[in-house]
Write an enzyme that holds these catalytic residues in place. Structure first.
Site, PDB file in Angstrom:
ATOM      1  N   LYS A   1       1.551   4.131  -2.752  1.00  0.00           N
ATOM      2  CA  LYS A   1       1.150   5.520  -2.434  1.00  0.00           C
ATOM      3  C   LYS A   1       2.313   6.465  -2.752  1.00  0.00           C
ATOM      4  CE  LYS A   1      -2.337   6.879  -0.725  1.00  0.00           C
ATOM      5  NZ  LYS A   1      -3.606   7.273  -1.394  1.00  0.00           N
TER       6      LYS A   1
ATOM      7  N   TYR B   1       0.856  -1.196   0.000  1.00  0.00           N
ATOM      8  CA  TYR B   1       0.000   0.000   0.000  1.00  0.00           C
ATOM      9  C   TYR B   1       0.891   1.246   0.000  1.00  0.00           C
ATOM     10  CZ  TYR B   1      -2.834   3.708   2.205  1.00  0.00           C
ATOM     11  OH  TYR B   1      -3.444   4.897   2.520  1.00  0.00           O
TER      12      TYR B   1
HETATM   13  N1  LIG Z   1      -8.097   6.029   6.353  1.00  0.00           N
HETATM   14  C1  LIG Z   1      -6.900   6.501   6.719  1.00  0.00           C
HETATM   15  O1  LIG Z   1      -6.518   6.488   7.891  1.00  0.00           O
HETATM   16  C2  LIG Z   1      -6.004   7.108   5.683  1.00  0.00           C
HETATM   17  C3  LIG Z   1      -6.357   7.135   4.345  1.00  0.00           C
HETATM   18  N2  LIG Z   1      -5.523   7.727   3.430  1.00  0.00           N
HETATM   19  C4  LIG Z   1      -5.924   7.799   2.018  1.00  0.00           C
HETATM   20  O2  LIG Z   1      -7.191   8.419   1.949  1.00  0.00           O
HETATM   21  C5  LIG Z   1      -7.921   7.920   0.824  1.00  0.00           C
HETATM   22  C6  LIG Z   1      -9.307   7.537   1.264  1.00  0.00           C
HETATM   23  O3  LIG Z   1      -9.214   6.545   2.265  1.00  0.00           O
HETATM   24  P1  LIG Z   1     -10.501   5.933   2.932  1.00  0.00           P
HETATM   25  O4  LIG Z   1     -11.646   6.831   2.759  1.00  0.00           O
HETATM   26  O5  LIG Z   1     -10.096   5.480   4.275  1.00  0.00           O
HETATM   27  O6  LIG Z   1     -10.703   4.624   2.004  1.00  0.00           O
HETATM   28  P2  LIG Z   1     -12.029   3.900   1.528  1.00  0.00           P
HETATM   29  O7  LIG Z   1     -11.640   2.508   1.175  1.00  0.00           O
HETATM   30  O8  LIG Z   1     -13.121   4.084   2.502  1.00  0.00           O
HETATM   31  O9  LIG Z   1     -12.404   4.704   0.187  1.00  0.00           O
HETATM   32  C7  LIG Z   1     -11.801   4.500  -1.048  1.00  0.00           C
HETATM   33  C8  LIG Z   1     -12.877   4.379  -2.115  1.00  0.00           C
HETATM   34  O10 LIG Z   1     -12.252   4.172  -3.386  1.00  0.00           O
HETATM   35  C9  LIG Z   1     -12.903   3.086  -4.036  1.00  0.00           C
HETATM   36  N3  LIG Z   1     -12.052   2.434  -5.021  1.00  0.00           N
HETATM   37  C10 LIG Z   1     -11.097   1.512  -4.806  1.00  0.00           C
HETATM   38  N4  LIG Z   1     -10.574   1.104  -5.967  1.00  0.00           N
HETATM   39  C11 LIG Z   1     -11.179   1.795  -6.943  1.00  0.00           C
HETATM   40  C12 LIG Z   1     -11.080   1.803  -8.360  1.00  0.00           C
HETATM   41  N5  LIG Z   1     -10.244   0.990  -9.009  1.00  0.00           N
HETATM   42  N6  LIG Z   1     -11.869   2.647  -9.063  1.00  0.00           N
HETATM   43  C13 LIG Z   1     -12.761   3.457  -8.429  1.00  0.00           C
HETATM   44  N7  LIG Z   1     -12.897   3.482  -7.088  1.00  0.00           N
HETATM   45  C14 LIG Z   1     -12.129   2.659  -6.348  1.00  0.00           C
HETATM   46  C15 LIG Z   1     -13.257   2.175  -2.895  1.00  0.00           C
HETATM   47  O11 LIG Z   1     -14.184   1.167  -3.249  1.00  0.00           O
HETATM   48  P3  LIG Z   1     -14.088  -0.261  -2.470  1.00  0.00           P
HETATM   49  O12 LIG Z   1     -14.395   0.038  -1.038  1.00  0.00           O
HETATM   50  O13 LIG Z   1     -15.092  -1.101  -3.151  1.00  0.00           O
HETATM   51  O14 LIG Z   1     -12.669  -0.735  -2.653  1.00  0.00           O
HETATM   52  C16 LIG Z   1     -13.795   3.172  -1.890  1.00  0.00           C
HETATM   53  O15 LIG Z   1     -15.133   3.488  -2.144  1.00  0.00           O
HETATM   54  C17 LIG Z   1      -7.089   6.791   0.244  1.00  0.00           C
HETATM   55  O16 LIG Z   1      -6.367   7.275  -0.866  1.00  0.00           O
HETATM   56  C18 LIG Z   1      -6.117   6.444   1.348  1.00  0.00           C
HETATM   57  O17 LIG Z   1      -4.905   5.969   0.833  1.00  0.00           O
HETATM   58  C19 LIG Z   1      -4.348   8.305   3.802  1.00  0.00           C
HETATM   59  C20 LIG Z   1      -3.944   8.305   5.108  1.00  0.00           C
HETATM   60  C21 LIG Z   1      -4.725   7.693   6.152  1.00  0.00           C
END
Ligand SMILES: NC(=O)C1=CN([C@@H]2O[C@H](COP(=O)(O)OP(=O)(O)OC[C@H]3O[C@@H](n4cnc5c(N)ncnc54)[C@H](OP(=O)(O)O)[C@@H]3O)[C@@H](O)[C@H]2O)C=CC1
Ligand SMILES: CC(C)=CCC[C@@H](C)[C@H]1CC[C@H]2C3=C(CC[C@]12C)[C@@]1(C)CCC(=O)C[C@@H]1CC3
Length: 345
Positions: free
Chosen positions: A148, A144
């Site tokens: 990133k 991951y």
């Molecule tokens: N949560 C945390 O603590 C942290 C998060 N981040 C970053 O923040 C961002 C959001 O995280 P978070 O909200 O927790 O994650 P989530 O998994 O809740 O949200 C990500 C969304 O993207 C969708 N997704 C995944 N793959 C694809 C694709 N190929 N095409 C279209 N949509 C896709 C997911 O669908 P599905 O669920 O079906 O996979 C989901 O709806 C991410 O980039 C993460 O790396 C950074 C630091 C900390």
């Protein structure tokens, strides 16, 4: 001569808008008068004023439909860190982000705000008050993080004032809040299985946990500050609560708030890390025969037993960032939002 009408600066798309952070971002953007399109692989809710476009972000044609007349794109889609699927991370976070950037250029998008992660500089050892000029991790803790890093580099490199595409990366850390499917559910599940009795190390390690509203605030500030003359073009910004907290105090506050006992007994960090490494190797070796996912992965032990907190002074200086919700209020609001995870519920 035909003049190209610039799309309204209040028309935006949120890629990953069905996810935890994405949905909070969408809600705030609507409050602020933006017109929002969501592009995601799934639709998890309905909201008046939001148009959903379902598709994979690796599909440029699908993206182009969603980006029509959009001037601002938030890219916060990623596979969940818990999935250990190297090929999926590479496809979505690296190739997919390249596709997103191509689609943005072709659709005439002017600004891209990427949700990166503070973990792009974390190698499993202490980081105290880390600034954005720390080098990217040479040995990232998992696939991951590895992808990133590449994703952030691609987005920042794509910033080109001549071509009219401005980019910025937000690096949040330890996002928590209502509807988070990771942190609180993992914690409660671990407590319910009787495995939340131990503190790894002496319990003094400081970590950033960032309430989701502050992360959203950082994204919108970045979008609204992103202009050709702005210092933020092509740069990365830590967005945190600016209140580092002892990892185990934070966990205890959530657990106790939900009616579970706080962990009390200490275990040496190196012992637990060694055991987690052994278990991980074992799970790899036995994968063809039995599939098991250990709770204590080396990555989780490192996150639970080291210092990792970051300075957000660059965001304060360049975009006037200041957290809008304190850690105490964020924890209260989060605990209240999970009545179904309370002890005995
Ligand atoms: N949560 C945390 O603590 C942290 C998060 N981040 C970053 O923040 C961002 C959001 O995280 P978070 O909200 O927790 O994650 P989530 O998994 O809740 O949200 C990500 C969304 O993207 C969708 N997704 C995944 N793959 C694809 C694709 N190929 N095409 C279209 N949509 C896709 C997911 O669908 P599905 O669920 O079906 O996979 C989901 O709806 C991410 O980039 C993460 O790396 C950074 C630091 C900390
Ligand atoms: C600050 C930051 C990057 C937080 C990320 C959130 C998750 C990685 C944590 C959420 C719940 C945590 C947790 C553990 C490790 C880190 C989390 C998964 C343990 C597995 C650590 C070892 C234990 O004793 C049990 C913990 C359960 C909760």
């Amino acid at each position: 001569m035909a003049t190209r009408i610039r799309p309204s600066s209040k028309r935006c798309a949120v890629i990953g808008g069905s996810g935890f952070l994405g949905r909070h971002l969408v809600e705030k953007l609507l409050d602020k008068g933006y017109t929002v399109s969501v592009f995601d692989i799934r639709q998890s809710y309905e909201l008046p004023g939001v148009t959903f476009h379902l598709g994979d972000l690796c599909d440029k044609q699908a993206l182009l439909t969603a980006l029509q007349d959009v001037s601002l794109v938030f890219h916060c889609a990623s596979p969940a860190p818990a999935s250990d699927d190297k090929a999926l991370f590479q496809r979505v976070n690296i190739q997919g982000t390249q596709t997103v950037l191509q689609a943005c250029t072709e659709a005439g998008v002017q600004k891209v705000v990427l949700t990166s992660s503070a973990s792009v500089v974390f190698e499993g050892t202490d980081i105290k008050d880390g600034r954005e000029d720390l080098p990217y991790a040479k040995k990232p803790i998992d696939y991951y993080t590895e992808t990133k890093i590449e994703q952030e580099k691609l987005v920042l490199k794509a910033c080109d004032k001549e071509k009219g595409l401005l980019t910025v990366a937000i690096r949040p850390h330890g996002i928590f809040g209502p509807r988070d499917p990771q942190l609180v559910p993992i914690l409660v599940d671990t407590a319910r299985r009787g495995k939340m009795k131990f503190i790894i190390g002496d319990g003094s390690n400081l970590v950033d946990f960032t309430f989701v509203d502050n992360v959203v605030h950082g994204h919108i500030l970045a979008a609204e500050s992103l202009r050709p003359e702005s210092p933020i073009c092509g740069k990365a910004y830590h967005i945190t609560n600016d209140e580092p907290v002892r990892f185990w105090d934070f966990m205890s506050d959530i657990l106790v708030g939900l009616g579970y006992a706080a962990p009390r007994y200490h275990l040496p960090y190196t012992l637990v890390y060694g055991l987690a490494l052994l278990l991980w190797l074992l799970s790899l070796l036995l994968r063809p025969l039995v599939a098991f996912k250990p709770t204590f992965t080396p990555m989780r032990v490192a996150l639970a037993g080291t210092h990792h907190f970051y300075s957000c002074s660059r965001a304060k200086q360049d975009m006037g960032y200041k957290p809008v919700v304190s850690l105490k209020d964020g924890i209260r609001c989060t605990v209240e939002s999970y009545p179904h995870l309370r002890h005995g519920a």
